[in-house]
Each structure stands twice: as C-alpha cells, then as structure tokens.
Design a protein around this motif. Structure first.
Motif, PDB file in Angstrom:
ATOM      1  N   UNK A  24      -3.442  -8.177 -22.556  1.00  7.96           N
ATOM      2  CA  UNK A  24      -2.185  -8.663 -23.092  1.00  7.96           C
ATOM      3  C   UNK A  24      -1.031  -7.872 -22.512  1.00  7.96           C
ATOM      4  N   UNK A  25       0.153  -8.462 -22.460  1.00  4.17           N
ATOM      5  CA  UNK A  25       1.313  -7.720 -22.006  1.00  4.17           C
ATOM      6  C   UNK A  25       1.582  -6.536 -22.917  1.00  4.17           C
ATOM      7  N   UNK A  26       2.055  -5.468 -22.345  1.00  4.44           N
ATOM      8  CA  UNK A  26       2.246  -4.234 -23.110  1.00  4.44           C
ATOM      9  C   UNK A  26       3.346  -4.378 -24.158  1.00  4.44           C
ATOM     10  N   UNK A  28       4.011  -6.767 -26.366  1.00  2.89           N
ATOM     11  CA  UNK A  28       3.783  -7.440 -27.633  1.00  2.89           C
ATOM     12  C   UNK A  28       2.460  -8.167 -27.673  1.00  2.89           C
ATOM     13  N   UNK A  29       2.113  -8.726 -28.836  1.00  4.73           N
ATOM     14  CA  UNK A  29       0.825  -9.409 -28.994  1.00  4.73           C
ATOM     15  C   UNK A  29       0.763 -10.715 -28.204  1.00  4.73           C
ATOM     16  N   UNK A  30      -0.435 -11.107 -27.867  1.00  9.98           N
ATOM     17  CA  UNK A  30      -0.662 -12.371 -27.181  1.00  9.98           C
ATOM     18  C   UNK A  30      -1.813 -13.087 -27.877  1.00  9.98           C
ATOM     19  N   UNK A  31      -1.711 -14.400 -27.963  1.00 10.13           N
ATOM     20  CA  UNK A  31      -2.748 -15.190 -28.614  1.00 10.13           C
ATOM     21  C   UNK A  31      -4.023 -15.205 -27.786  1.00 10.13           C
ATOM     22  N   UNK A  32      -5.159 -15.321 -28.465  1.00 12.36           N
ATOM     23  CA  UNK A  32      -6.441 -15.468 -27.775  1.00 12.36           C
ATOM     24  C   UNK A  32      -6.430 -16.702 -26.882  1.00 12.36           C
ATOM     25  N   UNK A  33      -5.635 -17.719 -27.237  1.00 10.47           N
ATOM     26  CA  UNK A  33      -5.509 -18.917 -26.408  1.00 10.47           C
ATOM     27  C   UNK A  33      -4.824 -18.626 -25.073  1.00 10.47           C
ATOM     28  N   UNK A  34      -4.006 -17.586 -25.032  1.00 12.46           N
ATOM     29  CA  UNK A  34      -3.183 -17.339 -23.850  1.00 12.46           C
ATOM     30  C   UNK A  34      -3.518 -16.042 -23.120  1.00 12.46           C
ATOM     31  N   UNK A  35      -4.600 -15.388 -23.498  1.00 16.37           N
ATOM     32  CA  UNK A  35      -4.990 -14.166 -22.805  1.00 16.37           C
ATOM     33  C   UNK A  35      -5.450 -14.522 -21.392  1.00 16.37           C
ATOM     34  N   UNK A  36      -5.078 -13.730 -20.378  1.00 21.81           N
ATOM     35  CA  UNK A  36      -5.517 -14.039 -19.014  1.00 21.81           C
ATOM     36  C   UNK A  36      -7.043 -13.990 -18.883  1.00 21.81           C
ATOM     37  N   UNK A  37      -7.550 -14.781 -17.967  1.00 22.77           N
ATOM     38  CA  UNK A  37      -8.988 -14.832 -17.720  1.00 22.77           C
ATOM     39  C   UNK A  37      -9.491 -13.464 -17.295  1.00 22.77           C
ATOM     40  N   UNK A  38     -10.618 -13.020 -17.883  1.00 25.24           N
ATOM     41  CA  UNK A  38     -11.185 -11.734 -17.494  1.00 25.24           C
ATOM     42  C   UNK A  38     -12.683 -11.858 -17.240  1.00 25.24           C
ATOM     43  N   UNK A  39     -13.329 -10.744 -16.958  1.00 23.28           N
ATOM     44  CA  UNK A  39     -14.754 -10.780 -16.602  1.00 23.28           C
ATOM     45  C   UNK A  39     -15.637 -11.239 -17.758  1.00 23.28           C
ATOM     46  N   UNK A 234     -14.883  -8.063 -38.341  1.00 25.53           N
ATOM     47  CA  UNK A 234     -15.837  -8.292 -37.252  1.00 25.53           C
ATOM     48  C   UNK A 234     -15.179  -9.054 -36.104  1.00 25.53           C
ATOM     49  N   UNK A 235     -14.372 -10.039 -36.461  1.00 30.62           N
ATOM     50  CA  UNK A 235     -13.685 -10.820 -35.431  1.00 30.62           C
ATOM     51  C   UNK A 235     -12.748  -9.937 -34.615  1.00 30.62           C
ATOM     52  N   UNK A 236     -11.980  -9.090 -35.303  1.00 29.13           N
ATOM     53  CA  UNK A 236     -11.037  -8.214 -34.606  1.00 29.13           C
ATOM     54  C   UNK A 236     -11.757  -7.202 -33.724  1.00 29.13           C
ATOM     55  N   UNK A 237     -12.925  -6.735 -34.166  1.00 30.72           N
ATOM     56  CA  UNK A 237     -13.681  -5.772 -33.365  1.00 30.72           C
ATOM     57  C   UNK A 237     -14.144  -6.391 -32.049  1.00 30.72           C
ATOM     58  N   UNK A 238     -14.576  -7.650 -32.103  1.00 30.87           N
ATOM     59  CA  UNK A 238     -15.019  -8.327 -30.875  1.00 30.87           C
ATOM     60  C   UNK A 238     -13.840  -8.578 -29.948  1.00 30.87           C
ATOM     61  N   UNK A 239     -12.720  -9.020 -30.512  1.00 30.45           N
ATOM     62  CA  UNK A 239     -11.518  -9.250 -29.706  1.00 30.45           C
ATOM     63  C   UNK A 239     -11.044  -7.945 -29.077  1.00 30.45           C
ATOM     64  N   UNK A 240     -11.043  -6.867 -29.849  1.00 26.82           N
ATOM     65  CA  UNK A 240     -10.616  -5.569 -29.335  1.00 26.82           C
ATOM     66  C   UNK A 240     -11.500  -5.109 -28.178  1.00 26.82           C
ATOM     67  N   UNK A 241     -12.815  -5.281 -28.333  1.00 30.48           N
ATOM     68  CA  UNK A 241     -13.756  -4.816 -27.315  1.00 30.48           C
ATOM     69  C   UNK A 241     -13.612  -5.576 -26.006  1.00 30.48           C
ATOM     70  N   UNK A 243     -11.058  -8.053 -25.179  1.00 29.33           N
ATOM     71  CA  UNK A 243      -9.767  -8.563 -24.718  1.00 29.33           C
ATOM     72  C   UNK A 243      -8.617  -7.576 -24.873  1.00 29.33           C
ATOM     73  N   UNK A 244      -8.804  -6.494 -25.639  1.00 31.23           N
ATOM     74  CA  UNK A 244      -7.748  -5.508 -25.757  1.00 31.23           C
ATOM     75  C   UNK A 244      -7.060  -5.513 -27.110  1.00 31.23           C
ATOM     76  N   UNK A 245      -6.272  -4.477 -27.409  1.00 29.10           N
ATOM     77  CA  UNK A 245      -5.685  -4.282 -28.745  1.00 29.10           C
ATOM     78  C   UNK A 245      -4.522  -5.209 -29.066  1.00 29.10           C
ATOM     79  N   UNK A 246      -3.902  -5.839 -28.058  1.00 36.54           N
ATOM     80  CA  UNK A 246      -2.730  -6.662 -28.325  1.00 36.54           C
ATOM     81  C   UNK A 246      -3.052  -8.143 -28.519  1.00 36.54           C
ATOM     82  N   UNK A 247      -4.333  -8.499 -28.499  1.00 35.97           N
ATOM     83  CA  UNK A 247      -4.729  -9.908 -28.583  1.00 35.97           C
ATOM     84  C   UNK A 247      -4.987 -10.286 -30.038  1.00 35.97           C
ATOM     85  N   UNK A 248      -4.446 -11.428 -30.455  1.00 37.77           N
ATOM     86  CA  UNK A 248      -4.587 -11.889 -31.827  1.00 37.77           C
ATOM     87  C   UNK A 248      -5.286 -13.249 -31.867  1.00 37.77           C
ATOM     88  N   UNK A 249      -5.852 -13.588 -33.025  1.00 33.91           N
ATOM     89  CA  UNK A 249      -6.488 -14.891 -33.234  1.00 33.91           C
ATOM     90  C   UNK A 249      -5.543 -15.729 -34.065  1.00 33.91           C
TER      91      UNK A 249
END
Length: 462
Positions: A24-26, A28-39, A234-241, A243-249
């Motif tokens: 996510x951009x440093x 502010x938060x970014x939606x899980x729908x808009x997070x850039x593609x990663x590995x 649990x959901x936030x832990x998976x997102x954090x692991x 996609x990073x700390x700034x990503x929200x659902x």
C-alpha cells in the motif's frame, strides 16, 4: 495519486514480506480490492490454474479413451453417453454441496478436500473392470471438480486486485483449455498404443492432481470470508502477512455482509436477476462446448474430416489460441459486449455447419474453426461473471449454483449428442445447438450486468 490510480497495466509484482512487505502507499490505507499485484496473488493464481489444468486434462482424456476402451469393453450408445457425461453429473453435485459448505465452513478446507477426491478417483480409473465402475469413478472425479470450481473461483476473486481480477479469473479458461488439449494430443498419439492404453490415459490425470494437492497444503483462509464471519482478527492477520499493514478489507460492516448466506439468499430481490442470468448464460455456453468437444472424433467422422487432414490438430490449436485471445478481449471489451457478441458469432457458425453440404470440406473447416476460436475465447467469461456478480457471504453458493446448472445441462447435452447424431443426423443436431446459443444471447441482452469496474463489495447490486 489516488488508490484507483495505482498503475497495474504491466502486472508488475510487489514483493510480499511480513509486516514490511507493504504494497500500500505509505501515505494512507488502501483497499484489498486496489492493492497492487504481488507474489502471493501469483501463488494463489498458480494453485487455482494448476487445478484447472488438471480438470481440463481429466475431462479431455475421455474422448480418445472411449475409442480404445470400446475395443476392450464394447459400449452401446447408452454407456457411451453415460461415461461421457458422468464427470459432468459429478460436477453438478459437487458444485452445489461444496459451494454451500465453502460459504459455511470456509474456502481453505474445500480447497484441499476437493483435490484429495480428484486424485484418488483419477488413479483408481486404472483398475476399472466394467463401464459402471468407470461411470461411478468419473462421477466422483466430477464431484471433486465441482467443489474446486466453486471454491477456486471464489478464493481467487477474493484475493485478486480489481484491476487484474478479470485477467486472472479469465485465465482459468486458458489453463483449462491447455489441459484439455494436452489430453487430446496424448489421446491422439497413445490411445491405440496397446489394449490397456485407455487405462493409462485416464489414470494419468492423477499425476497433476497429486501435484496440486501437495502444493495447496498451507494455503490461508480467505480474509474476506473470515471478516464476513466476524473473525476480524484472523482476517487482519492474513492481510497483514501477505499484503502489508496499510491494507484494509472493505465492506465488513455493510448490510449485505450481515445477511445470512445459503442458496435462499441468491433468490432475494437484490440478487435474483443475477442468479438467473449466471445460470442461464453458463448453461447455454457449455452445452455445445462439452457436447461437441467430448465427442470430437465422432463429429469429425460424421462430417468426413477424420481422413488425416489434420482437422483435429487444427481445432485443438484454435482452442488454445481462442482462450489466449479471450484474455485480451476480457481486458479490452466490456464484459457484456464480449458475451453478447460471442454468442452471436458461435450461433451463426453452427448454423453454417448445419446447412453446408458435406462436400464443402474447406467451408466446414472454416466454420468449425470460427466456432472453436470464439467459443474458447468467451468461455473465459464463465470464470469472471459468477464471482463478480455475488457478494462474499454467498459467492461460493452463487458460483456453485451456476456451475451446477451448467453441468446438468451439459451432461444432458453430452448424453444426447451421440443419440442425436444417430437419430437426427449431424446437420439437424448442429441446428439444435445453434438454438441453444441463440437463447444464451437473448438472455444476455436482457439481463447481463456490467461488472468490469465493480469492487467485490459492490457485487450485490440487482
């Protein structure tokens, strides 16, 4: 720059590392729908793509295996139709049962169980001693496939970024087609190599199935599903692991997430039109697809194109080429325009096949090639429309119901095709299949929504 402006056209990968693997951009938060593609996205896509290769391969082996099998166990038209349609009947059952269970119990459990069933049943085909045993095993293979279709589409949609979602979901068809064509090529080359060649051909589907099963171990649960069930930590832990700390659902507290799931939810006022559309267009698309390509050798023989002209290799090549073109068209065109136009082209192609005389060999090859290319291209949409049309609490149920209806229809079509050619003739049978495609076009004109730019949180609109 806003979250929606994040460049994604190059499908560049962002590294995924715990806590600091922020995509996510440093600022502010970014939606899980808009997070850039990663590995991690690529890994989930690979696990679902491998499954679709296996499923295409397992379904593709039967056409040429039947020719070899028939010499060892003579089959009448009843058993030929039953064996050809048995996996489709299993998919009907599996997509309903596992689609419902996936929405109730979670994606990850069904993600593994479905492929355990496929692997064991695929290898067991080597030992069958009667047509009935083969039918039962292929129903079981289809049962696992139905579960994987429902949960695989749901889990990839729920992890995928919006801008790449159509490409990733549409690629299911490409990978499925590659598996199907590989099976056809093996069948053409080896189905007659020995009296038991059909056993090796059918059981070979167990090899990629086992690889996928092992690779899926350790796959995390969908954070969208966890969030919808109130398991927010649990959901936030998976997102954090991943996609990073700034990503929200997004959408965790909206009205639709609080509604209960289940098949009854699909027929409420806000979803019923989408439910009927997805079931209807899916049925009308796959009936001619499976009916024609399950019995491709029989059809080519009926129109005298099995004479060494290479028509079967040409058509299999067009299946792969069409699937690749379909990805590009999914990106470039609106979902709705792509669907309606493709129904029109395939319908006209079958009409041409039904009226051309058997002596017009070149014209029939051209018509068959156009049908194959277009059918393969817009088959990509069966992986795109259903998961984009339904909200998280019923996504697997919605996908599962659409798949179930389609496989019931295609099983009936596959069962009836040999009888149709025998009783009505090739030309009349092609006209009936053209009518099915015309119905699909009319339904799409009336009810197809445009889902290309929706977030998954917006998938509950009527």
């Amino acid at each position: 720059m806003s979250n929606q402006d994040i460049p994604a056209g190059t499908l560049g990968l962002s590294p995924a590392q715990p806590h600091t693997r922020g995509n996510a951009p440093a600022h502010g938060p970014v939606s899980l729908d808009d997070v850039p593609l990663n590995r991690f996205h690529v890994k989930i896509a690979g696990l679902t793509f491998g499954a679709h290769f296996t499923e295409g391969f397992a379904l593709g082996t039967i056409g040429y295996a039947l020719t070899s099998l028939n010499r060892q166990m003579p089959l009448d038209t009843f058993w030929t139709g039953m064996i050809g349609s048995s996996a489709l009947m299993g998919i009907f059952l599996g997509s309903l049962v596992f689609g419902w269970l996936s929405d109730k119990l979670g994606r990850q459990k069904i993600f593994l169980l479905s492929f355990l069933i496929i692997t064991l049943a695929a290898f067991a085909q080597f030992y069958v001693t009667s047509p009935l045993e083969l039918v039962l095993l292929r129903v079981l293979i289809g049962f696992g496939m139905g579960g994987d279709f429902a949960v695989g589409h749901a889990i990839l949609a729920e992890f995928s970024p919006r801008k790449q979602r159509g490409t990733l979901l549409g690629s299911f068809s490409v990978i499925w087609t590659v598996g199907y064509v590989v099976a056809n090529v093996l069948g053409m080359e080896y189905a007659n190599a020995s009296p038991d060649a059909w056993r090796w051909l059918l059981a070979s589907a167990g090899v990629p199935a086992l690889i996928v099963l092992i690779a899926r171990m350790g796959t995390p649960e969908s954070p969208r599903w966890l969030h919808g069930k109130g398991r927010v930590a649990e959901a936030k832990a998976i997102v954090l692991k991943h996609f990073g700390p700034n990503v929200t659902i997004d959408g965790g507290d909206d009205e639709h997430t609080r509604l209960s799931g289940g098949f009854a939810r699909l027929f409420r006022k806000d979803l019923i039109r989408r439910t009927i559309f997805n079931c209807a267009f899916f049925v009308c698309l796959v009936i001619p697809y499976f009916a024609i390509y399950t019995f491709l050798p029989t059809i080519l023989k009926a129109i005298h194109l099995n004479d060494g002209s290479g028509a079967d290799f040409l058509l299999n090549g067009f299946l792969v080429l069409g699937a690749l073109i379909g990805i590009w068209l999914t990106i470039k065109l609106s979902r709705r325009m792509f669907l309606i136009g493709s129904f029109a082209v395939t319908c006209l192609s079958l009409v041409a096949l039904s009226v051309l005389p058997e002596s017009a060999t070149l014209a029939m090859i051209v018509a068959f090639a156009v049908f194959t290319l277009t059918m393969s291209a817009f088959s990509n949409l069966v992986g795109v429309f259903p998961p984009e049309c339904f909200p998280t609490e019923v996504r697997a149920c919605g996908v599962g119901l659409a798949i179930a209806c389609s496989r019931l229809g295609s099983a009936v079509g596959t069962f009836l095709l040999p009888l149709g050619i025998a009783q009505l003739g090739f030309h009349a049978t092609m006209m009936v299949l053209a009518a099915v495609l015309l119905i699909g076009m009319v339904v799409s004109i009336a009810w197809a929504p445009e889902t290309k730019h929706l977030t998954l949180n917006q998938a509950s609109g009527s």
